[in-house]
Design a protein around this motif. Sequence first.
Motif, PDB file in Angstrom:
ATOM      1  N   MET B   1       0.848  -1.200   0.000  1.00 19.55           N
ATOM      2  CA  MET B   1       0.000   0.000   0.000  1.00 19.55           C
ATOM      3  C   MET B   1       0.884   1.250   0.000  1.00 19.55           C
ATOM      4  O   MET B   1       1.932   1.254   0.647  1.00 19.55           O
ATOM      5  N   ARG B   2       0.445   2.283  -0.781  1.00 14.53           N
ATOM      6  CA  ARG B   2       1.206   3.534  -0.793  1.00 14.53           C
ATOM      7  C   ARG B   2       0.316   4.659  -0.327  1.00 14.53           C
ATOM      8  O   ARG B   2      -0.886   4.678  -0.619  1.00 14.53           O
ATOM      9  N   LEU B   3       0.881   5.582   0.395  1.00 12.48           N
ATOM     10  CA  LEU B   3       0.114   6.738   0.841  1.00 12.48           C
ATOM     11  C   LEU B   3       0.275   7.844  -0.189  1.00 12.48           C
ATOM     12  O   LEU B   3       1.354   8.008  -0.756  1.00 12.48           O
TER      13      LEU B   3
END
Lengths: 260, 263
Positions: B1-3
């Motif tokens: 997951m990337r912010l």
Amino acid sequence: MNTGLRLHLDQVSHAWGSLRVLESISLTARPGEVMVLIGPSGCGKSTLLNIMGGMLKPSSGTIRAEGAIADDCLNPMTYVFQDFALLPWRCVRDNVALVLENRLSKPARADRVREVLELTGLSDFAGALPKELSGGMRQRVGIARALAVRPACLLMDEPLSALDAQTRDLLLEEFVTLIGRANTTTIYVTHNLAEAARLGQQIVVLSRRPGRVREIFHVERPLTGRSADDPDLLALERTLWRIIRDDAAVAERERIDAVV
Amino acid sequence: MRLFNGPIAFRGGGFAPRDRWLAGAATLLVILTGWQLGVWAGAISTLFLSSPVSIAETLWQLTLSGALWKHLSASLSRLLIGWIAGTIFGVATGIAAGLWSVMRSPVMAVVAALFPIPKIALVPLFIIWFGIGEGSKIITIALGVFFPTVVATMGGVDNVPRNLIRMGQSFGLSTGTIIRAIILPGAAPAILSGFRVTASLAIVLLVAAEMIGADAGIGAFVLSAGNLYDTDALLAGIVVLSLLGLAVAGLIGALERILLRWR
């Protein structure tokens, strides 16, 4: 002055090749009456309208019109189209004038155009091109063009279905006034049950393909006295939905199967 | 997951070229200047390619002597008569083929058989039939214009929305009114596109026909200048043809702006 035509359909059937679209339709539209044709998608409503307007020869059966036509009536059976059918290269005034060309003198034509544009609230837009108008305004031009020929019978093919809900409601109100004033018999095709209940004096429910007359309702209440929240009309709308609901569901499944 | 945390970068725009006439004019100017400098520097031999300045001078002299007008007027009259004749017959045939089944197949057969023939190959035949005079040249241009006009018009008629024709029929309009008020304006965009093609084609055929048999006309002038190794005059003739092409394109553009302003 027109008194409206009486239309008799006797055992009208139609097929596109081996596909039977309409079967044994017998109906009578009384002079000055608004007859609404409803039914599920593909039941042949528009085909029936085209047969009534002489734009399509039925495979079998007869259609007759009777009644007095006014001297100034230029086109007894006149259409109002779902897609407006306006010439994009002509302004509002000239779109209306088109149907009077070679039929009226130039001054008489100008007078007639001015009169119907005033009646439909388009006087200020006489010089506008169709692309500059909203959908509702374009359909007003379609109505003005139809009224310009002083029809004895108006054939309206889902005239509000290309419009948004608000415009549809507003234009429906205007239809009531204009139809009353034009003194014509009106055949109105729609899939919208609220429109049917609001406008119909004789509501003909067609079955799914091949379209047959399934039921006929007569609504004696005058058009001008009807309102959208009239409990009787709402009840009628629910009844109509109950009748065509199963047919509509089957017709929709048949359409999906045909696509798949 | 990337912010993700930051502004949204703009990704739209582009793919909408606009006409910038200044850039076009500057390009032509750069080419002409390079050409002239090449001649002055001796890199380009004037025996094979005259300089822009010499061509301009020759053009000016031809104008003053009246020779330019003599050749240009002869060419223009052939071009106009041939193009107008081919266009009138082409539009009429295209409309008939677009509207009536009885015309469609015969016209399609004739177009398919004769359209691919290079019309210039027919000039000797036309000279035998109509003589060496104006007739053979005008017929060559008219025939060359006729076929593309038929094809463009028929395509235009086919593309007129059928609902508009049905509307005309439902209001009981006469066939003549439907053709004049609905079909012709509806097919106009395709017909005018056809004009662009046929106008250029007419100029090509004009020059070719004039080179085969004419005393006056830009084609005859260019051929005679070439025979005399007069590259100044030869290129002056070609410049006139280029300007003629530009003028015709400009006229058709103006016609499109007037007739198709509804689009």
